[in-house]
Design an enzyme around this catalytic site. Structure first.
Site, short mmCIF file in Angstrom:
data_model
loop_
_atom_site.label_atom_id
_atom_site.label_comp_id
_atom_site.label_asym_id
_atom_site.label_seq_id
_atom_site.Cartn_x
_atom_site.Cartn_y
_atom_site.Cartn_z
N ASP A 237 -13.97 -2.66 -1.32
CA ASP A 237 -14.00 -2.46 -0.32
C ASP A 237 -14.83 -2.81 0.67
O ASP A 237 -15.56 -1.60 0.36
CB ASP A 237 -13.03 -1.35 -0.04
CG ASP A 237 -11.49 -1.08 -0.32
OD1 ASP A 237 -11.02 -2.18 -0.53
OD2 ASP A 237 -10.88 0.04 -0.75
N ASP B 17 1.03 -0.57 -0.02
CA ASP B 17 -0.22 0.17 -0.04
C ASP B 17 1.04 1.14 -0.19
O ASP B 17 1.73 1.07 0.53
CB ASP B 17 -1.30 0.05 1.20
CG ASP B 17 -1.69 -0.93 1.06
OD1 ASP B 17 -2.57 -1.10 0.43
OD2 ASP B 17 -2.14 -1.60 2.48
#
Length: 259
Positions: free
Chosen positions: A137, A18
């Site tokens: 998500d 990330d």
């Protein structure tokens, strides 16, 4: 126990980078981010450790309304010899083309597909569905039939969509695989959301990458038993709590095939 009648190939183990402002970061439930290192160096280490793939997510590209940092992608791609998936700020086939030219093997799309679902078909018809990964998500929500809703912008906004139905719809439009991230479990190290994985598995036959919640080696096998084809993690790898080899051994011990 593994799902009866469901046949999978070797389970893939995928470290996730990330990236924010050119550095790998990790937090809990997408907040309280802390620095984890240089993405290029970390990619090199994971390649050497035996990772099957790498996923590179520019986690603020969509919320900042900008493209993924191509220069970091290019430098990362030069250092690894395993498939590299890149996501963040992808909205058009041109964005996919840019990232593939920068060195990505597959491209992840999230907010761009929610805003305009037909872009999935446009991308898959031009490049092939195998290059397109739908990043979902998801978090628990009583407002949706499945009990899970889609979020955007790093989990900061609700998309007011049922996550399982979105997986089913995107698969029909031509997605190649699904990166299914539990926002509730993300960074908690309490284990993957097995109910979410099972629900998505029942909705589609495309490969599912389980993400969010890994804290122990046994968690990865549990995710595969629930229906995942691949398992992805970040902090347990970044901070040395587990190695790729530890996870593969745990998967072997649980009866799963790994590379």
């Amino acid at each position: 126990m593994p799902i009866v009648g469901y046949v999978s190939l070797a389970v893939r183990v995928i470290p996730c980078l990330d990236v924010h402002a050119g550095r790998v970061v990790k937090g809990v439930n997408f907040v309280d981010l802390r620095d984890a290192g240089d993405p290029v160096e970390m990619a090199r280490v994971y390649d050497a450790e035996g990772a099957d793939e790498l996923t590179f997510l520019d986690i603020t590209a969509s919320s900042d309304a900008r493209e993924t940092t191509r220069e970091v992608v290019s430098r990362t791609a030069e250092q690894v010899f395993i498939p590299l998936t890149v996501g963040g700020g992808v909205r058009t086939p041109a964005d996919v083309n840019t990232l593939l030219r920068a060195g990505a093997d597959k491209v992840g799309i999230n907010t761009g597909a929610i805003d305009r679902p037909e872009v999935i078909a446009e991308i898959s018809s031009r490049f092939g569905c195998q290059v397109l990964v739908l990043s979902v998500d998801a978090r628990r929500s009583s407002s949706q039939p499945s009990g899970f809703e889609v979020t955007t912008h790093g989990g900061r906004r609700s998309a007011d969509m049922d996550a399982v139905e979105w997986v089913r719809r995107a698969a029909a439009l031509g997605i190649g695989e699904v990166l299914l991230n539990s926002m509730d479990a993300d960074g908690t190290k309490d284990g993957f959301d097995l109910e979410l994985i099972s629900a998505a598995r029942a909705a589609t036959g495309v490969p599912i990458i389980a993400s969010g919640g890994a804290g122990e080696a046994k968690h990865f096998a549990q995710a595969v038993d629930a229906g995942a084809d691949a398992v992805l993690a970040a902090s347990v790898f970044h901070f040395g709590e587990l190695t790729v080899g530890d996870v593969k051994q745990a998967l072997r011990d649980a009866g799963h095939t790994v590379r």
